[in-house]
Design a protein around this motif. Structure first.
Motif, PDB file in Angstrom:
ATOM      1  N   ASP A 194       0.877 -18.173  39.376  1.00 35.41           N
ATOM      2  CA  ASP A 194       1.643 -18.905  38.363  1.00 35.41           C
ATOM      3  C   ASP A 194       3.072 -18.343  38.332  1.00 35.41           C
ATOM      4  O   ASP A 194       3.335 -17.317  37.716  1.00 35.41           O
ATOM      5  CB  ASP A 194       0.970 -18.750  36.996  1.00 35.41           C
TER       6      ASP A 194
ATOM      7  N   SER B  54       5.628 -19.517  36.870  1.00 35.53           N
ATOM      8  CA  SER B  54       6.300 -19.671  35.569  1.00 35.53           C
ATOM      9  C   SER B  54       6.101 -18.441  34.687  1.00 35.53           C
ATOM     10  O   SER B  54       6.829 -18.232  33.724  1.00 35.53           O
ATOM     11  CB  SER B  54       5.792 -20.915  34.851  1.00 35.53           C
TER      12      SER B  54
ATOM     13  N   PHE C 211      13.139 -20.166  37.349  1.00 39.97           N
ATOM     14  CA  PHE C 211      12.447 -19.688  38.551  1.00 39.97           C
ATOM     15  C   PHE C 211      13.145 -18.452  39.099  1.00 39.97           C
ATOM     16  O   PHE C 211      14.363 -18.428  39.257  1.00 39.97           O
ATOM     17  CB  PHE C 211      12.439 -20.806  39.600  1.00 39.97           C
TER      18      PHE C 211
ATOM     19  N   ASP D 277      14.092 -16.434  41.924  1.00 36.66           N
ATOM     20  CA  ASP D 277      14.192 -16.487  43.391  1.00 36.66           C
ATOM     21  C   ASP D 277      13.890 -15.149  44.051  1.00 36.66           C
ATOM     22  O   ASP D 277      13.295 -15.098  45.134  1.00 36.66           O
ATOM     23  CB  ASP D 277      15.604 -16.928  43.806  1.00 36.66           C
TER      24      ASP D 277
ATOM     25  N   SER E 160       8.340 -23.327  49.719  1.00 30.57           N
ATOM     26  CA  SER E 160       8.963 -22.803  48.504  1.00 30.57           C
ATOM     27  C   SER E 160       7.998 -22.951  47.336  1.00 30.57           C
ATOM     28  O   SER E 160       7.249 -23.925  47.245  1.00 30.57           O
ATOM     29  CB  SER E 160      10.249 -23.575  48.201  1.00 30.57           C
TER      30      SER E 160
ATOM     31  N   ARG F  33       9.210 -22.907  44.215  1.00 26.38           N
ATOM     32  CA  ARG F  33      10.098 -23.221  43.093  1.00 26.38           C
ATOM     33  C   ARG F  33       9.434 -24.171  42.095  1.00 26.38           C
ATOM     34  O   ARG F  33       9.536 -23.994  40.882  1.00 26.38           O
ATOM     35  CB  ARG F  33      11.403 -23.828  43.611  1.00 26.38           C
ATOM     36  N   ASP F  34       8.755 -25.197  42.567  1.00 32.11           N
ATOM     37  CA  ASP F  34       8.102 -26.162  41.674  1.00 32.11           C
ATOM     38  C   ASP F  34       6.600 -25.928  41.566  1.00 32.11           C
ATOM     39  O   ASP F  34       5.848 -26.822  41.163  1.00 32.11           O
ATOM     40  CB  ASP F  34       8.370 -27.594  42.171  1.00 32.11           C
ATOM     41  N   GLY F  35       6.170 -24.718  41.933  1.00 38.24           N
ATOM     42  CA  GLY F  35       4.732 -24.430  41.914  1.00 38.24           C
ATOM     43  C   GLY F  35       4.071 -25.029  43.135  1.00 38.24           C
ATOM     44  O   GLY F  35       4.676 -25.775  43.910  1.00 38.24           O
ATOM     45  N   TYR F  36       2.806 -24.702  43.345  1.00 36.88           N
ATOM     46  CA  TYR F  36       2.074 -25.205  44.510  1.00 36.88           C
ATOM     47  C   TYR F  36       0.899 -26.047  44.041  1.00 36.88           C
ATOM     48  O   TYR F  36       0.137 -25.637  43.170  1.00 36.88           O
ATOM     49  CB  TYR F  36       1.558 -24.043  45.371  1.00 36.88           C
TER      50      TYR F  36
END
Length: 431
Positions: A287, A289, A318, A320, A350, A352-355
């Motif tokens: 997670d 976030s 996020f 980085d 990436s 960045r938006d979760g998987y």
């Protein structure tokens, strides 16, 4: 008087925390077999745990979200005739898992996204080549369907799961029991530890040992005086190695750097109860976030307890620096490309938006047509429809029909499972 300079690191304040009681997996009879493996394997969809089983070997597979008390009749993955010793999820297909057993075989299984009604008893493929129990399995990090197994016959075998064939057998390299095996990042080399107290770096395709003299370590870390097996987990994205002692109740973690002294102690997560085994979540299952950089699945005698490792950050954005692009689920090579000498780095994604895990992809095993091979020498056999005059199209038609029947059975099992769930909801609502 000079002041001591504190080394700067964004991971100095990593801390571990167990999840709440209702987020654990309860009432699981964790295997009591004596083996040095981790007994647990996890990915973004499932947690798999080797369990006690009468008259054979079994492991349980639970969807990650199915926390709480596990039904005593929950289906198991059974099929081995002796205890299961190791399990490993395929890095390129979250629905495929391999198991190694005391019965000398390795089996590869397709796990459906829905909870099946009955035990899963039919592996997609069974790999036979070891003469003694198989205690270690490990998938190739970048090549599709390449699986490594190591047994108590001191033999390492590489398989093409997609064809059910043995690719390579590394024999005469180990004089004693193999303790552990690991791949490098692109799968061009592997390293083994052995009871003869030697560490070997092996080029599997050349079938050569390229290094084994490790008498002078670059760093030496005294752990403690216990004699339990250490389970190491290395996160290449953060250069942190986590050491979990089997039978121990702590997780120690260290940061690895390129300059001396190379290994830097960060902290220790301690708890009251010892661990029977440990699962380690791939980075794409975390997670982001919550600034989670690692998640362990600690096995107790009757439960599995997730432990979350986080880096405290005030910002909700996020981070980085904590999450560089990480290996995704797509393989970079096919098995035959790797065998021919080609290497490729993992295909990165990436976070960045979760998987979001990919839907169920079926593992197809295409065995070479045994009908094309010459008959063994000996008395001439009478021809039948099973001999070489049985046409390839006819064979493919039969295989296609079998596949269609399997799909029908799976669909009906899902329908039965859904109806049972609805019935449970209905009966609970009328109580």
């Amino acid at each position: 008087m000079s002041r001591r300079v504190v080394r700067q690191s964004k991971f100095r304040h990593v801390f571990g925390q167990p999840v709440k009681a209702d987020q654990m997996y309860e009432d699981i009879r964790v295997s009591k077999v004596t083996c040095d493996s981790s007994f647990c394997a996890v990915n973004p969809k499932f947690v798999a745990i080797i369990v006690e089983s009468g008259g054979g070997g079994a492991f349980i597979v639970l969807p990650l979200a199915k926390t709480g008390r596990v039904d005593k009749n929950h289906p198991l993955v059974t099929g081995h005739t002796a205890p299961v010793l190791d399990i490993d999820w395929c890095p390129h297909n979250d629905n495929v898992i391999a198991s190694a057993s005391e019965d000398t075989t390795v089996m590869v299984w397709q796990i459906p996204d829905y909870v099946p009604v009955r035990n899963i008893t039919e592996p997609v493929v069974t790999l036979e080549g070891h003469s003694k129990r198989v205690s270690i399995i490990s998938w190739h990090p970048t090549a599709r369907n390449v699986l490594l197994s190591a047994g108590c016959d001191n033999l390492v075998i590489l398989w093409n799961v997609g064809t059910g064939e043995m690719l390579l057998a590394l024999d005469d390299m180990h004089t004693d029991l193999i303790y552990n095996v690991g791949w490098n990042r692109n799968g061009s080399l592997l390293v083994t530890t052995c009871k003869d107290k030697k560490v070997r770096v092996i080029d599997p395709r050349k079938q050569q040992i390229i290094a084994k003299n490790f008498e002078e370590p670059i760093a030496l870390q005294e752990m403690d005086t216990s004699n339990g097996v250490l389970l190491p987990f290395y996160d290449a994205d953060s250069s942190i190695v986590y050491l979990c002692g089997k039978g121990d109740s702590s997780i120690r973690y260290f940061e690895i750097t390129d300059e001396a002294p190379y290994v830097h102690y960060l902290n220790t997560y301690s708890s009251k109860e010892p661990q029977r085994g440990m699962g380690f979540m791939p980075k794409r299952g975390l997670d982001v976030s919550k600034c989670e950089i690692a998640r362990f699945f600690k096995l107790h005698e009757r439960k599995c307890e997730p432990i979350v490792m986080t880096v405290p950050r005030k910002s909700d954005l996020f981070q980085d620096d904590l999450y560089p692009d990480t290996p995704g689920p797509e393989p970079a090579l096919e098995a035959d490309e790797w065998l021919s000498g080609k290497d490729a780095e993992p295909i990165l994604i990436s976070l960045r938006d979760g998987y979001v895990p990919i839907k169920n992809r079926e593992l197809k095993v295409v065995k070479k047509n045994i009908l094309d091979s010459k008959p063994p020498p000996g008395p001439r056999r009478r021809h039948s429809t099973c001999d070489s005059d049985f046409s390839q199209p006819a064979l493919e038609e039969v295989l296609e029909e079998i596949r269609a029947l399997k799909e029908t059975v799976q669909a009906q099992e899902k329908r039965i499972s859904d109806l049972e769930n609805k019935l449970c909801q209905f009966t609970n609502g009328t109580d």
